[in-house]
Design a protein around this motif. Sequence first.
Motif, PDB file in Angstrom:
ATOM      1  N   THR A 119      54.691  47.305  83.232  1.00 34.43           N
ATOM      2  CA  THR A 119      54.382  47.034  84.648  1.00 34.43           C
ATOM      3  C   THR A 119      53.939  45.591  84.841  1.00 34.43           C
ATOM      4  O   THR A 119      54.380  44.906  85.773  1.00 34.43           O
ATOM      5  CB  THR A 119      53.267  47.985  85.128  1.00 34.43           C
ATOM      6  OG1 THR A 119      53.685  49.325  84.855  1.00 34.43           O
ATOM      7  CG2 THR A 119      53.010  47.838  86.617  1.00 34.43           C
ATOM      8  N   ARG A 120      53.070  45.125  83.929  1.00 30.05           N
ATOM      9  CA  ARG A 120      52.588  43.745  84.041  1.00 30.05           C
ATOM     10  C   ARG A 120      53.730  42.750  83.863  1.00 30.05           C
ATOM     11  O   ARG A 120      53.799  41.736  84.574  1.00 30.05           O
ATOM     12  CB  ARG A 120      51.458  43.490  83.032  1.00 30.05           C
ATOM     13  CG  ARG A 120      50.128  44.119  83.454  1.00 30.05           C
ATOM     14  CD  ARG A 120      48.980  43.700  82.547  1.00 30.05           C
ATOM     15  NE  ARG A 120      48.993  44.408  81.278  1.00 30.05           N
ATOM     16  CZ  ARG A 120      48.430  45.603  81.071  1.00 30.05           C
ATOM     17  NH1 ARG A 120      47.797  46.219  82.060  1.00 30.05           N
ATOM     18  NH2 ARG A 120      48.480  46.168  79.888  1.00 30.05           N
ATOM     19  N   GLN A 121      54.640  43.030  82.915  1.00 34.41           N
ATOM     20  CA  GLN A 121      55.798  42.137  82.717  1.00 34.41           C
ATOM     21  C   GLN A 121      56.681  42.126  83.959  1.00 34.41           C
ATOM     22  O   GLN A 121      57.101  41.057  84.431  1.00 34.41           O
ATOM     23  CB  GLN A 121      56.621  42.575  81.496  1.00 34.41           C
ATOM     24  CG  GLN A 121      56.096  42.091  80.162  1.00 34.41           C
ATOM     25  CD  GLN A 121      55.882  40.605  80.076  1.00 34.41           C
ATOM     26  OE1 GLN A 121      54.780  40.107  80.323  1.00 34.41           O
ATOM     27  NE2 GLN A 121      56.905  39.849  79.741  1.00 34.41           N
ATOM     28  N   ASP A 122      56.957  43.303  84.483  1.00 30.79           N
ATOM     29  CA  ASP A 122      57.831  43.410  85.656  1.00 30.79           C
ATOM     30  C   ASP A 122      57.249  42.668  86.860  1.00 30.79           C
ATOM     31  O   ASP A 122      57.985  42.105  87.675  1.00 30.79           O
ATOM     32  CB  ASP A 122      58.064  44.890  86.024  1.00 30.79           C
ATOM     33  CG  ASP A 122      58.933  45.602  84.998  1.00 30.79           C
ATOM     34  OD1 ASP A 122      59.548  44.913  84.154  1.00 30.79           O
ATOM     35  OD2 ASP A 122      58.989  46.848  85.028  1.00 30.79           O
ATOM     36  N   ASN A 123      55.914  42.669  86.957  1.00 29.16           N
ATOM     37  CA  ASN A 123      55.242  42.030  88.099  1.00 29.16           C
ATOM     38  C   ASN A 123      54.860  40.578  87.837  1.00 29.16           C
ATOM     39  O   ASN A 123      54.229  39.941  88.682  1.00 29.16           O
ATOM     40  CB  ASN A 123      53.987  42.824  88.491  1.00 29.16           C
ATOM     41  CG  ASN A 123      54.309  44.227  88.977  1.00 29.16           C
ATOM     42  OD1 ASN A 123      55.432  44.484  89.400  1.00 29.16           O
ATOM     43  ND2 ASN A 123      53.348  45.124  88.895  1.00 29.16           N
ATOM     44  N   GLY A 124      55.221  40.082  86.649  1.00 35.64           N
ATOM     45  CA  GLY A 124      54.883  38.700  86.303  1.00 35.64           C
ATOM     46  C   GLY A 124      53.385  38.461  86.144  1.00 35.64           C
ATOM     47  O   GLY A 124      52.888  37.353  86.370  1.00 35.64           O
ATOM     48  N   GLU A 125      52.664  39.512  85.740  1.00 36.39           N
ATOM     49  CA  GLU A 125      51.211  39.390  85.552  1.00 36.39           C
ATOM     50  C   GLU A 125      50.884  39.098  84.096  1.00 36.39           C
ATOM     51  O   GLU A 125      51.658  39.446  83.199  1.00 36.39           O
ATOM     52  CB  GLU A 125      50.523  40.702  85.973  1.00 36.39           C
ATOM     53  CG  GLU A 125      50.675  41.040  87.438  1.00 36.39           C
ATOM     54  CD  GLU A 125      50.284  42.474  87.758  1.00 36.39           C
ATOM     55  OE1 GLU A 125      50.418  42.844  88.932  1.00 36.39           O
ATOM     56  OE2 GLU A 125      49.869  43.209  86.844  1.00 36.39           O
ATOM     57  N   PRO A 126      49.730  38.455  83.818  1.00 35.60           N
ATOM     58  CA  PRO A 126      49.336  38.227  82.422  1.00 35.60           C
ATOM     59  C   PRO A 126      49.078  39.558  81.718  1.00 35.60           C
ATOM     60  O   PRO A 126      48.655  40.526  82.360  1.00 35.60           O
ATOM     61  CB  PRO A 126      48.027  37.428  82.534  1.00 35.60           C
ATOM     62  CG  PRO A 126      47.882  37.038  83.957  1.00 35.60           C
ATOM     63  CD  PRO A 126      48.742  37.943  84.773  1.00 35.60           C
ATOM     64  N   GLN A 127      49.331  39.582  80.412  1.00 32.95           N
ATOM     65  CA  GLN A 127      49.063  40.792  79.636  1.00 32.95           C
ATOM     66  C   GLN A 127      47.581  40.885  79.265  1.00 32.95           C
ATOM     67  O   GLN A 127      46.906  39.873  79.107  1.00 32.95           O
ATOM     68  CB  GLN A 127      49.927  40.807  78.371  1.00 32.95           C
ATOM     69  CG  GLN A 127      51.393  41.045  78.633  1.00 32.95           C
ATOM     70  CD  GLN A 127      51.672  42.396  79.279  1.00 32.95           C
ATOM     71  OE1 GLN A 127      50.957  43.375  79.071  1.00 32.95           O
ATOM     72  NE2 GLN A 127      52.731  42.441  80.080  1.00 32.95           N
ATOM     73  N   LYS A 128      47.116  42.119  79.109  1.00 39.06           N
ATOM     74  CA  LYS A 128      45.756  42.337  78.590  1.00 39.06           C
ATOM     75  C   LYS A 128      45.805  42.128  77.083  1.00 39.06           C
ATOM     76  O   LYS A 128      46.527  42.842  76.378  1.00 39.06           O
ATOM     77  CB  LYS A 128      45.283  43.762  78.904  1.00 39.06           C
ATOM     78  CG  LYS A 128      44.778  43.946  80.327  1.00 39.06           C
ATOM     79  CD  LYS A 128      44.307  45.372  80.557  1.00 39.06           C
ATOM     80  CE  LYS A 128      42.998  45.672  79.840  1.00 39.06           C
ATOM     81  NZ  LYS A 128      42.575  47.100  80.048  1.00 39.06           N
ATOM     82  N   GLN A 129      45.054  41.146  76.611  1.00 35.90           N
ATOM     83  CA  GLN A 129      45.150  40.746  75.204  1.00 35.90           C
ATOM     84  C   GLN A 129      43.948  41.170  74.382  1.00 35.90           C
ATOM     85  O   GLN A 129      42.827  41.221  74.873  1.00 35.90           O
ATOM     86  CB  GLN A 129      45.241  39.227  75.098  1.00 35.90           C
ATOM     87  CG  GLN A 129      46.502  38.651  75.661  1.00 35.90           C
ATOM     88  CD  GLN A 129      46.879  37.355  74.963  1.00 35.90           C
ATOM     89  OE1 GLN A 129      46.423  37.058  73.874  1.00 35.90           O
ATOM     90  NE2 GLN A 129      47.722  36.588  75.599  1.00 35.90           N
ATOM     91  N   LEU A 130      44.209  41.429  73.117  1.00 30.21           N
ATOM     92  CA  LEU A 130      43.159  41.576  72.110  1.00 30.21           C
ATOM     93  C   LEU A 130      43.428  40.516  71.050  1.00 30.21           C
ATOM     94  O   LEU A 130      44.215  40.730  70.137  1.00 30.21           O
ATOM     95  CB  LEU A 130      43.230  42.956  71.458  1.00 30.21           C
ATOM     96  CG  LEU A 130      42.486  44.108  72.115  1.00 30.21           C
ATOM     97  CD1 LEU A 130      42.749  45.390  71.355  1.00 30.21           C
ATOM     98  CD2 LEU A 130      40.996  43.840  72.144  1.00 30.21           C
TER      99      LEU A 130
END
Length: 319
Positions: free
Chosen positions: A236-247
């Motif tokens: 969903t984040r990729q499709d919306n061009g949003e940053p990923q939640k990272q660890l």
Amino acid sequence: MLHIMTITDTNFNFPGQKSLYKGKVRAVYNINDDLLVMIATDRLSAFDVVMPKGIPFKGQILNQIATKFMAQTEDLVPNWLVATPDPNVAVGHLCEPFKVEMVIRGYMSGHAAREYKAGRRLLCGVAMPEGMKENDKFPEPIITPATKAEMGDHDEDISREDIIKKGIVSEDDYIVLEDYTRKLFQRGTEIAASRGLILVDTKYEFGKTKDGKIVLIDEIHTPDSSRYFYADGYKTRQDNGEPQKQLSKEFVRQWLIGNGFQGLEGQTLPEMSDEYIETVSERYIELYENIMGEPFVKADVANIQERIKTNVEAYLASV
């Protein structure tokens, strides 16, 4: 003050000690040209620069992730580890390290994304497909090695061809390194998936034992050597061009960039307040618990130096 609870330097003199090497984060003691005692300090390095203050429990976290992952991958790839006599300490066989870091990337993130944004489509001699956006998955994981730098110098990208041509690693050995790198990444990917995570990219280091065996050394799948995303919501984040939640410690890099620092000449390292350092420590504990799938148990830090000295000396006396 928080920094009292941290270990940022060591100068032990263990029985049989031949030498001491200090890396960006670890101190490595050679014992009788046979064993290496590797102490994970609480130092934090970003953009190949060591931050002035330590991060509470960071060394313990890195050491325990690395040693536990070595136990979980030793059926695939032999490693250097012999014992863990202290939460911050790993003891292993003396090895001659290969002077390359084997970086493997499943997704276009971090350094690869920065190169891509700059218009480059070749990374370490490996082609990156057109039409990708940051954090997209590569069709197949790519290996993008780096030459190992001395403390304070930047590691440099290098191609497989140059590594072999320059004699940094022989072709026969390099084929083994590539094979081990792919196997470890596959296992790491499977373990991460079982914990709701995506192993985005990582690096492995290898060495050769005195009898000529290639083994995994140093760290594996830690937040300092790896990048993780949360799998939930990735698409969903990729499709919306949003940053990923990272660890990963990318959050520290982003904080530094936001404060005008990328390790470049003439830039001033921003001051990290005790409050910010505490949040970094909390993030590292969160990383541990997510990556390992178990609660983090804080070691006694009332006198870390004395604790490590006692535990290592007791171990050395027993072997």
